[in-house]
Design an enzyme around this catalytic site. Structure first.
Site, PDB file in Angstrom:
ATOM      1  N   GLU A   1       0.828  -1.225   0.000  1.00  0.00           N
ATOM      2  CA  GLU A   1       0.000   0.000   0.000  1.00  0.00           C
ATOM      3  C   GLU A   1       0.853   1.262   0.000  1.00  0.00           C
ATOM      4  O   GLU A   1       1.712   1.434   0.884  1.00  0.00           O
ATOM      5  CB  GLU A   1      -0.925  -0.014   1.220  1.00  0.00           C
ATOM      6  CG  GLU A   1      -1.895   1.155   1.202  1.00  0.00           C
ATOM      7  CD  GLU A   1      -2.995   1.061   2.252  1.00  0.00           C
ATOM      8  OE1 GLU A   1      -3.371  -0.060   2.631  1.00  0.00           O
ATOM      9  OE2 GLU A   1      -3.463   2.128   2.678  1.00  0.00           O
TER      10      GLU A   1
ATOM     11  N   HIS B   1      -2.290  10.365  -1.189  1.00  0.00           N
ATOM     12  CA  HIS B   1      -2.471   9.111  -1.926  1.00  0.00           C
ATOM     13  C   HIS B   1      -2.339   9.338  -3.425  1.00  0.00           C
ATOM     14  O   HIS B   1      -1.743   8.534  -4.124  1.00  0.00           O
ATOM     15  CB  HIS B   1      -3.878   8.542  -1.665  1.00  0.00           C
ATOM     16  CG  HIS B   1      -3.912   7.613  -0.505  1.00  0.00           C
ATOM     17  ND1 HIS B   1      -3.400   6.356  -0.563  1.00  0.00           N
ATOM     18  CD2 HIS B   1      -4.390   7.759   0.743  1.00  0.00           C
ATOM     19  CE1 HIS B   1      -3.555   5.759   0.610  1.00  0.00           C
ATOM     20  NE2 HIS B   1      -4.156   6.591   1.418  1.00  0.00           N
TER      21      HIS B   1
END
Ligand code: MEV
Length: 426
Positions: A85, A377
């Site tokens: 991630e 992100h």
């Protein structure tokens, strides 16, 4: 080729040597040499895979990173994290360093005691008392499998017996100090070794004998305090940030749906450390989430409170991580990770994991109650898009910047921008 033909494997496929399995798959799936090599394999890795699991055909490499600058119990650590991630490693480091500018994190843990469970059916009346009366026989039955654990200061520390009504069974708990191991093997061996003696003592018959992954007696804790002034960001004062973080904590404490995501953020850190050190990530997750629901309602594992001047954060959960045994003992990345951590024992590893989980959680809350998490992100997402579009080496950062600035996060934009970039820079 019809699908069923394309994907049928020979009956003895799993028994083939790993190189033959791979050659077979290469032909079957029409893989190039590069595609096959991308399954993470050197000859050494292949041998390792073959002894680690059955039917091995390769490796699934997951990025390994290091989060630096987190001070735990007075020591600044470099913590290995294996995760697919984006943002996780950077976020833990950011929050960890922020906490470390103050006093850092303090941690504590219980001794590494795990539980093996034996369920018996049809036991005679008075079986609970019998197990207590003949405990010496039970201890003698498990002693042979615990010899080396006992010589290291571990071994059987307690026995619990209970009758269960639904279904009607006798449940015996063996509490075993597993020292630096995660303990699954030793617990399962001890549980199985105890069955004969327990059946004789109680007149019952074994239903099953297995460890409990709940690790309820093996908890680790971490906490920190920070002046609210250090929290100011995104146009918000430090005391407003502290107020919002406490509010976010209270939401996770009271709303199970939010608690799941809140705790997932904690486990982003803990599972990444578990994976980097070759530990069982599923057991680690199961223990954490079961603990979060220990009172019958799922709640958050961490807690934040502010008095307007200081924000205090804390976390407590069971963490059963081994620093020896299982995959920890043979996976080279695990050895590397433990070396990086200064070869901790299992309790120190669990304390580090708790500290990392709390830092990870704090990072998420800092972002969530201010600018949100998406801008960070999307920066990393842009790098992935740049890679997928074909950018390599220095191009990746340049293209990612352009994708991010365009605000259009899709592969066709990335490809178009890559063409432009290459035209402009020749
Ligand atoms: C993402 O992997 C983790 C977070 O969703 C955690 C949270 O919401 O607290 C950011």
């Amino acid at each position: 080729m019809a699908d069923e033909e394309r994907f049928s494997l020979p009956p003895r496929f799993r028994k083939l040597p790993i190189h033959e399995k791979r050659r077979y798959l290469q032909e079957l799936l029409e893989l190039t040499d590069d595609e096959l090599a991308a399954t993470g394999c050197t000859d050494g890795n292949l041998e390792l895979a073959d002894v680690m699991v059955e039917s091995a055909v390769g490796f699934m490499p997951v990025p390994l990173g290091i989060t630096s600058g987190i001070r735990v119990d007075g020591k600044t650590l470099f913590i290995p994290m294996a995760t697919e991630e984006p943002s996780v490693i950077a976020a833990a480091g950011y929050a960890g360093r922020l906490i470390s500018m103050a006093d850092g994190l303090r941690t504590s843990s219980d001794p590494p005691v795990m539980t093996a469970q034996i369920y018996l059916e049809g036991s005679e009346p008075g079986a609970v008392e019998s197990v207590e009366r003949y405990r010496a026989q039970l201890e003698a039955a498990v002693a042979p499998v615990l010899t080396s654990m006992s010589s290291r200061g571990g071994g059987l520390v307690d026995v619990g017996v209970e009758t269960l009504s639904e279904p009607s069974l006798l449940r015996i708990h063996l509490y075993i100090d597993v020292r630096d191991a995660m303990g699954a093997n030793i617990l399962n061996s001890a549980a199985e070794a105890s069955v004969g003696a327990l059946e004789r003592i109680t007149g019952g018959k074994k239903v099953m004998a297995i460890l409990s992954n709940s690790a309820r007696r093996r908890r680790a804790r971490a906490e920190f305090e920070i002046d609210v002034d250090r929290l100011a960001r995104a146009g918000l004062s430090g005391s407003e940030m502290a107020r919002r973080i406490e509010l976010a904590s209270r939401i996770a404490e009271s709303d199970p749906n939010r608690a799941v995501t809140h705790n997932k953020g904690i486990m982003n850190g803990i599972s990444a450390l578990a994976l980097a050190t070759g530990n069982d990530t599923r057991g680690t997750e199961a223990a954490a989430h079961a603990f979060a629901a220990r009172d019958g309602r799922y709640t958050s594992l961490s807690r934040y409170r502010s008095d307007g001047e200081t924000l205090r954060g804390s976390v407590e959960l069971p963490i059963a991580l081994g620093s020896v045994g299982g995959a920890v003992g043979i996976h080279p990345v695990s050895s590397f990770s433990l070396k990086l951590l200064g070869d901790p024992n299992s309790t120190r590893l669990a304390r580090t994991a708790a500290a990392l989980g709390l830092a990870q959680n704090f990072a998420a809350l800092l972002a969530l109650v201010s600018e949100g998490i998406q801008s960070g992100h999307m920066r990393l997402h842009s790098e992935r898009l740049a890679y997928r579009a074909g950018a390599r080496e220095k191009e990746i950062r340049k293209l990612a910047k352009k994708v991010f600035e365009s605000g259009s996060f899709n592969i066709s934009t990335a490809r178009r921008l890559l063409e432009e970039l290459r035209k402009n820079y020749g």
